[in-house]
Write a protein that holds these residues in place. Sequence first.
Motif, short mmCIF file in Angstrom:
data_model
loop_
_atom_site.label_atom_id
_atom_site.label_comp_id
_atom_site.label_asym_id
_atom_site.label_seq_id
_atom_site.Cartn_x
_atom_site.Cartn_y
_atom_site.Cartn_z
N ARG A 76 0.72 -1.08 0.06
CA ARG A 76 -0.04 -0.23 -0.10
C ARG A 76 0.92 1.08 0.05
O ARG A 76 0.29 2.53 -0.14
CB ARG A 76 -1.11 -0.14 1.06
N ALA A 77 2.26 1.12 0.24
CA ALA A 77 3.05 2.46 0.37
C ALA A 77 3.13 3.00 -1.08
O ALA A 77 3.01 2.56 -1.95
CB ALA A 77 4.34 1.93 0.77
N ASN A 78 3.02 4.26 -0.77
CA ASN A 78 3.37 5.36 -2.06
C ASN A 78 4.55 6.07 -2.03
O ASN A 78 4.61 6.73 -2.95
CB ASN A 78 2.15 6.18 -2.25
N GLY A 79 5.41 6.18 -1.01
CA GLY A 79 6.46 6.79 -1.08
C GLY A 79 7.77 6.46 -1.60
O GLY A 79 7.91 5.46 -2.19
N ASP A 80 8.61 7.59 -1.96
CA ASP A 80 9.84 7.34 -2.48
C ASP A 80 10.60 6.37 -1.66
O ASP A 80 11.48 5.47 -2.21
CB ASP A 80 10.62 8.57 -2.90
N TYR A 81 10.66 6.46 -0.29
CA TYR A 81 11.22 5.56 0.61
C TYR A 81 10.20 5.03 1.49
O TYR A 81 9.16 5.73 1.87
CB TYR A 81 12.44 6.37 1.21
N LEU A 82 10.55 3.88 2.06
CA LEU A 82 9.63 3.34 3.06
C LEU A 82 10.57 2.82 4.25
O LEU A 82 11.54 2.25 4.27
CB LEU A 82 8.98 1.98 2.47
#
Length: 262
Positions: A76-82
Amino acid sequence: MRLTIVTVVFNELEKLKKTIASLESYLDQEVELWIIDGSDNRIINDYLLTLSHRKINWITEPDKGIYDAMNKGRERANGDYLIYMNAGDAFHSEHGLETILEDSRLNDLVVLGYSIEVYGSDKYLRPGLCKEASVFESPSHQATLYPKSFYKNNIYRLDIHIGADAEYTARAITSCGAVFVPIIFCEFELGGLSSNYGLKSMSLRIRQIYSLGCALKLIVKFIMWNSMPKSLYYRVLASLKYTKVKSELPPILAKEEIYFSA
């Protein structure tokens, strides 16, 4: 979205509140939080329903364990980083991650930093001062930023019951390369399954032995775990790799970054 934070929780409301409190200052920036709740009661879900911040998202459903839950957050993540900050983990009070995320030199590298590990009144800086190069061998996931180019295409292995997070991070470093930045990312308590060497965890670890050296280390840790106070156990191990924190440390501890290339 610059950063996605994934927090996994199972029946630990107060620990979840601690984690959320540590990242409140982030949520007005290009940051989103995904809470993955696998609890077997309604307590966490009822609390989540009281949260109204638009950057906080969650799902409540059964899972197959912590690594399955982390995979659900990854999907579900959308970030450039997690970054994975599970319930009870907390960002350091002066983390400084904002400046890291704006650094264009990172460009899809895995980003590693210091963590502070806590047991009782003892605190340990990981990696230890002057031992920063060792971070590439065994970083904590709470002090690791995974780039989207990796996390969107790689999952945690569910067949590894203890240490799938270490395997995942090693795979990320090998695939992307990594950079160490001299900033304290987080603070978290020791004592979870990954740092436990009781009979239950040993039965799982035995299945993952892949060399004689690994087996010998496991035996030594098992004997130590079951023959000495836990605080002494952690002190002995930390003395070999980490630096004991005797007072408050500044968030930035070294003058230069240490790079690793895949």
